[in-house]
Design an enzyme around this catalytic site. Structure first.
Site, mmCIF file in Angstrom:
data_model
loop_
_atom_site.group_PDB
_atom_site.id
_atom_site.type_symbol
_atom_site.label_atom_id
_atom_site.label_comp_id
_atom_site.label_asym_id
_atom_site.label_seq_id
_atom_site.Cartn_x
_atom_site.Cartn_y
_atom_site.Cartn_z
ATOM 1 N N ASP A 27 -8.460 -2.681 2.803
ATOM 2 C CA ASP A 27 -7.222 -2.995 2.081
ATOM 3 C C ASP A 27 -6.473 -3.944 3.014
ATOM 4 O O ASP A 27 -5.713 -3.514 3.876
ATOM 5 C CB ASP A 27 -6.420 -1.707 1.832
ATOM 6 C CG ASP A 27 -5.140 -1.955 1.035
ATOM 7 O OD1 ASP A 27 -4.915 -3.099 0.611
ATOM 8 O OD2 ASP A 27 -4.368 -0.996 0.851
ATOM 9 N N SER A 46 0.854 -1.189 0.000
ATOM 10 C CA SER A 46 0.000 0.000 0.000
ATOM 11 C C SER A 46 0.887 1.236 0.000
ATOM 12 O O SER A 46 1.774 1.376 0.851
ATOM 13 C CB SER A 46 -0.892 0.011 1.253
ATOM 14 O OG SER A 46 -1.696 -1.147 1.300
ATOM 15 N N CYS A 58 -7.312 -1.245 7.204
ATOM 16 C CA CYS A 58 -6.144 -1.767 6.481
ATOM 17 C C CYS A 58 -5.288 -2.593 7.434
ATOM 18 O O CYS A 58 -5.014 -2.163 8.568
ATOM 19 C CB CYS A 58 -5.313 -0.618 5.897
ATOM 20 S SG CYS A 58 -3.879 -1.208 4.956
ATOM 21 N N TRP A 64 -4.757 -8.049 4.011
ATOM 22 C CA TRP A 64 -3.970 -9.178 3.516
ATOM 23 C C TRP A 64 -3.984 -10.288 4.545
ATOM 24 O O TRP A 64 -4.238 -10.066 5.730
ATOM 25 C CB TRP A 64 -2.542 -8.739 3.217
ATOM 26 C CG TRP A 64 -1.849 -8.058 4.364
ATOM 27 C CD1 TRP A 64 -1.208 -8.645 5.410
ATOM 28 C CD2 TRP A 64 -1.755 -6.640 4.597
ATOM 29 N NE1 TRP A 64 -0.716 -7.691 6.263
ATOM 30 C CE2 TRP A 64 -1.028 -6.452 5.788
ATOM 31 C CE3 TRP A 64 -2.199 -5.512 3.893
ATOM 32 C CZ2 TRP A 64 -0.745 -5.188 6.308
ATOM 33 C CZ3 TRP A 64 -1.921 -4.260 4.409
ATOM 34 C CH2 TRP A 64 -1.194 -4.102 5.602
#
Length: 691
Positions: free
Chosen positions: A688, A450, A643, A690
């Site tokens: 966002d 990012s 995020c 992961w």
């Protein structure tokens, strides 16, 4: 007007020819043929412009099974290749792997019913198709989908198989394979076996794939009358060693991604096939603790046509560490031949060589193979016949066939292929055809980060914020280290004065192929994201980002501070940040103070220090403490952003937000969950995250 004499006509003709030549240069003439294109892209006839008609392609190449893939990071493409290889070796199918964007689909109804179509489809982001699958997805799920033959039902001829790659931490888990499967069934197509679903969120993708494919093959064999045969290795590529070339020959690739880079004339567009070799403007460590450290890096893209928007991702193209390159080459008996030049060519017309040739064994392993990744159980089984002795062969066969045993001996220690083979064979050399390694070891993929800067503030400089990945694993002497972040750490050390950086004992060819990166450049491209600030800066925003999850929010706050300086009316901006301790890993502490001076009471930083109190405090706890204010802001149509870690933090934040809405508005939790879902659908709630 006087007539033109002969000389005038000759001069005018020369001018006309010169003008025509100038404007057609590169399209009609003077276009140098790229040997990389010849080696794989041009063998894919769709890309070479011969046909986008899949039926015609299958007839021309004599194929009876096609495996389409929709892939963002290469995993779905890898699974498609594995299915193609297994279909040929076990059942004698004439298989081909196909990129979805290379073909049209209005003649799917013309594929003969004795042919097999497979779909391996990854879901990207919030239930979206991968970039290469967008047109197919829109076509097959469209209201006005129409086909060439006019059959009723239109796809009654089509026999298909489907496997999806997803992440259960996202709301729209495996929506691509689910929606495509639904659309195909609606159109009359016949699925064979179950539609498989792999879960990256639970870390079971590989085992999910293996568990799905065996019953699928059994169902396929029964339905289509296939006879299984003893699987025999048949190479897909020819690998020819070239005595007429050396690694210094100008036409030999030493890690360059394409011909333009080889010739030193790389130009845009820079993208996932053509990285920009970007200068590193500056780099430093944000913190360095005993078990981890964090980098800040500024990538200068002013010399390129690369642009980004706040919230986008930057892709870093890493190189493998020298120690693992040596280990890999040595275990396969190639250590002394590392600089030998080889030409790799496909042995059948639809195969693609995954790197440019001619090249060297060293360049292939260093720049193009994912040699540090944990090895797959299927690849272990594939290599068993090549074991140097019967004892090793028996052990490899057991590892390949026993899921629990494989997890205990291999997965739990994150062993890569070379480490495993070293261990199992007690250091003996393996005589494996290099073609089998090209086929079985996945392609080294770019790593995405990012972007932690605002394009409004620094349009030609991209910031990266990354924790250097290190995992201490039980039963393993040395830690498992991430490929890209340790590569970036070596670049940082080089830039800051260490002439021969070896972070944690790892060495990298950081000067790049033919020393073109000179140690302070890194190959990059930009991937655009939907993770964006509201277009109206007066809208309130709530951001939740512990650790390096704060990266895009640094860009968001940086942008809002700039907008405020420009006289814009900026809405309330709250950032929930989490770290361990104030004096250890409080990222950008001084910067937040500067933004506070500019934004005043419009900006608030709320920090959870998880290791400072008697009990652990995380961002979701502080979010709940501010429940009344959070709900009020949401009622003012605030945008909510998360995020970071998908499996734990993001999931818990989602649950806490539902609880806040339920309690503050006096509605049942089911209603609150529906409100959160609607926020997601309206892009008012964005992630966002992961695994």
């Amino acid at each position: 007007m006087a007539e033109l004499d002969t000389l005038d006509i000759i001069v005018l003709a020369a001018i006309l020819l010169g003008t025509l030549a100038y404007f057609t240069k590169g399209s009609l003439w003077g276009k140098t043929k790229d040997p990389y294109a010849t080696s794989f892209a041009a063998t894919n006839t769709a890309k070479a412009g011969k046909t986008r008609n899949i039926v015609q392609k299958m007839e021309e190449s004599g194929k009876n099974c096609i495996i389409f893939y929709g892939s963002q990071t290469g995993t779905a493409e890898d699974y498609a290749s594995r299915l193609a290889k297994e279909g040929k070796s076990r059942f004698g199918l004439e298989t081909m792997v196909a990129d979805l964007e290379d073909y049209d689909f209005d003649n799917l109804d013309a594929i003969p019913s004795d042919k097999i179509v497979m779909f391996v489809l990854a879901t990207y982001g919030e239930g979206e198709p991968t970039d290469n699958a967008v047109e197919f997805y829109e076509f097959i799920t469209g209201e006005d989908v129409s086909f060439s033959q006019g059959n009723d039902p239109p796809l009654d001829n089509l026999h298909y198989v489907a496997f999806g790659l997803g992440n259960n931490t996202y709301e729209h888990y495996n929506s691509m394979v689910r929606n495509v499967n639904k659309a195909l069934e609606k159109l009359g197509a016949h699925r064979i076996g179950e539609a498989g679903e792999g879960d990256d969120g639970a870390g079971t993708m590989e085992e999910d794939f293996l568990a799905w494919k065996d019953p699928m093959w059994a169902a396929l064999a029964a339905k289509m009358g296939l006879e299984e045969r003893e699987a025999v290795y048949e190479p897909i590529f020819s690998v020819v060693e070239r005595e007429d070339l050396t690694k210094d020959s100008p036409e030999v690739y030493l890690g360059e991604p394409n011909k333009m880079h080889l010739e030193g004339a790389a130009k845009g567009p820079f993208n996932a096939h053509n990285p920009y070799i970007a200068p590193i403007a500056e780099s430093h460590e944000l913190f360095s603790a005993k078990d981890r450290n964090c980098l800040h890096m500024e990538i200068d893209v002013s010399g390129s046509n690369l642009t980004y928007q706040t919230g986008d991702h930057v892709a870093v193209w890493p190189t493998n560490p020298g120690e693992e390159v040596d280990r890999f080459l040595n275990v396969f008996g190639l250590g002394s031949k590392r600089d030998t030049v080889v030409t790799v060519k496909p042995l059948e017309p639809t195969a693609k060589v995954p790197f440019p040739t001619p090249t060297t064994y060293d360049a292939i392993v260093r720049y193009h193979m994912e040699i540090c990744a944990p090895v797959s159980r299927q690849f272990v089984a594939t290599l068993a016949p090549f074991a140097p002795d019967n004892e090793t062969k028996a052990e490899m066969t057991k590892l390949g066939g026993d899921k629990d045993y494989f997890h205990e001996k291999v997965n739990a220690h994150h062993l890569n292929i070379a480490r495993l083979l070293e261990s199992v064979s007690k250091g003996k050399t393996w005589n494996v055809p290099f073609s089998a390694l090209i086929e079985g070891v996945t392609k080294l993929q770019p790593r995405y980060y990012s972007i932690s800067s605002s394009s409004l503030v620094q349009p030609k400089k991209i910031s990266i914020t990354a924790v250097v990945e290190t995992q201490i694993l039980p039963g393993r002497e040395d830690p498992f280290r991430g490929v890209a972040t340790n590569y970036l750490l070596a670049l940082k050390e080089k830039q800051n004065g260490d002439p021969n950086p070896t972070p944690f004992g790892l060495s990298y060819e950081i000067t790049g192929p033919r020393n073109k990166y000179d140690g302070i450049h890194v190959p990059v491209h930009v991937r655009h994201s939907n993770f964006k600030l509201p277009s109206d800066p007066s809208k309130p925003v709530i951001m939740v980002g512990p650790g390096t999850g704060v990266a895009p929010f640094r860009g968001f706050v940086q942008e809002r501070a700039k907008l405020a300086e420009n006289g814009e009316n900026v809405g309330k901006t709250i950032l929930f940040f989490g770290c361990r301790r104030r004096n250890e890993d409080f990222l950008y502490e001084k910067e937040w103070e500067e933004y506070k001076k500019i934004l005043g009471d419009k900006f608030e930083l709320v920090v959870a220090f998880s290791r400072e109190g008697p009990k652990k405090v995380y961002v979701q706890h502080l979010l709940k403490e501010r429940a009344k204010e959070i709900n009020e802001l949401l009622e003012q149509k605030a945008f909510f952003y998360v995020c970071g870690d998908a499996a734990n933090m993001a999931r818990e934040v989602n649950a806490v937000l539902g609880q806040i809405i339920s309690e503050q508005r006096g509605v049942p939790e089911t209603k609150a969950e529906e409100i959160v879902k609607n926020m997601r659908a309206a892009n008012q709630y964005q992630e966002d995250v992961w695994s």
